[in-house]
Design an enzyme around this catalytic site. Structure first.
Site, mmCIF file in Angstrom:
data_model
loop_
_atom_site.group_PDB
_atom_site.id
_atom_site.type_symbol
_atom_site.label_atom_id
_atom_site.label_comp_id
_atom_site.label_asym_id
_atom_site.label_seq_id
_atom_site.Cartn_x
_atom_site.Cartn_y
_atom_site.Cartn_z
ATOM 1 N N HIS A 234 11.344 5.658 -14.711
ATOM 2 C CA HIS A 234 11.415 5.911 -13.267
ATOM 3 C C HIS A 234 12.366 4.942 -12.576
ATOM 4 O O HIS A 234 12.919 4.023 -13.200
ATOM 5 C CB HIS A 234 10.020 5.843 -12.642
ATOM 6 C CG HIS A 234 9.355 4.498 -12.723
ATOM 7 N ND1 HIS A 234 9.634 3.472 -11.858
ATOM 8 C CD2 HIS A 234 8.397 4.026 -13.565
ATOM 9 C CE1 HIS A 234 8.885 2.420 -12.150
ATOM 10 N NE2 HIS A 234 8.122 2.725 -13.191
ATOM 11 N N CYS A 250 5.962 0.856 -17.779
ATOM 12 C CA CYS A 250 7.007 1.878 -17.754
ATOM 13 C C CYS A 250 8.392 1.267 -17.941
ATOM 14 O O CYS A 250 8.585 0.054 -17.889
ATOM 15 C CB CYS A 250 6.957 2.644 -16.439
ATOM 16 S SG CYS A 250 5.505 3.687 -16.263
#
Length: 275
Positions: A234, A250
């Site tokens: 992301h 992440c």
């Protein structure tokens, strides 16, 4: 044997040995200097060729010159700069109408849509639009579209905090990323299962935080993994953190970089994460 004579002999041996070491050092330094000079000449020639081709607008020949440097002179002291130039040029070509070995010219037939073509050729509607200068999703029978057909894959190296966008075995472009604090980003092979533009963020199971909020940690794009929906690739609110291990697990990129990847990578793309 007289002690003074013995000491003199030993001193002479040490001096000779030191001389040999110094001589070998000078020879090694001279050889390294010669190798550097021999490397710099063809590299400089290739860099000049690449600059010339770029100025003339021949990006394919410029790409070939950069490719030769990366393939044949990996020890060049500014190889990272060359890799960055090559990566930027590769993406420019990917988003352009230029015909390449990895592309086809497809004539639209009744019933076609961007989504249908993207699924057929394992690409994305966004990539088809960008490569053909389309301003909308409308396509017309008889028109020809340039479509990229070579599959992409992703390799993330946590120790270096870099993401390699690859086409087959070719490194297409290198991106700098952030990964999980305390090395918590999982290693293994994953696949992109979900893609969301302007994702909503749910902070610790609390109220949803909309994409336009300055508190939304996901940035402008989200690409979630198949094995665990909590992990993915992301964007970020904190571009200054790129290159560090600071995330909740992440893989985080600058927004402009994740937007670029979002348009390139279809659902199903393999993502390998390694230490």
């Amino acid at each position: 044997m007289n002690q003074k004579v013995l000491i003199g002999i030993i001193a002479s041996i040490v001096l000779v040995a030191c001389g040999v070491v110094v001589l070998q050092h000078h020879k090694a330094a001279a050889a390294a200097s010669k190798d550097s000079e021999e490397t710099s000449v063809p590299v400089n020639q290739l860099l000049q060729e690449a600059a010339k081709y770029e100025q003339e607008g021949d990006k394919l020949k410029a790409k070939d010159a950069y490719d030769q440097i990366v393939s044949n002179y990996p020890d060049y002291d500014k190889i990272q700069d060359v890799q960055d130039k090559l990566g930027a040029l590769n993406v420019e070509l990917l988003f352009s109408p230029a015909q390449m070995p990895q592309t086809i010219s497809y004539e639209i037939v009744p019933g076609d849509s961007l989504g249908k073509l993207a699924r057929k050729y394992n690409t994305t509607p966004q990539l088809i639009k960008r490569a053909n200068g389309l301003k909308s999703d409308v396509i017309r029978t008889g028109e020809k579209l340039r479509i990229w057909t070579a599959p992409f894959n992703v390799l993330v190296n946590k120790s270096q905090n870099v993401l390699f966008l690859k086409s087959g075995e070719e490194v297409f472009k290198i991106y700098h990323v952030s990964t999980g604090k305390d090395n918590i980003t999982p290693v293994g092979t994953f696949h992109i299962a979900t893609k969301i533009e302007k994702p909503v963020w749910f902070r610790n199971g609390g109220a949803p935080i909309p994409s336009e909020s300055p508190e939304n940690e996901l940035g402008t794009r989200w690409m979630g993994f198949d094995t665990d929906p909590h992990y993915g690739i992301h964007g970020t609110l904190h571009p200054e953190s790129i290159g560090q291990q600071v995330t909740a697990g992440c893989v985080r990129l600058k927004n402009e970089d994740v937007e670029e990847l979002f348009d390139i990578l279809p659902v199903g793309t393999e993502v390998v994460i390694q230490n």
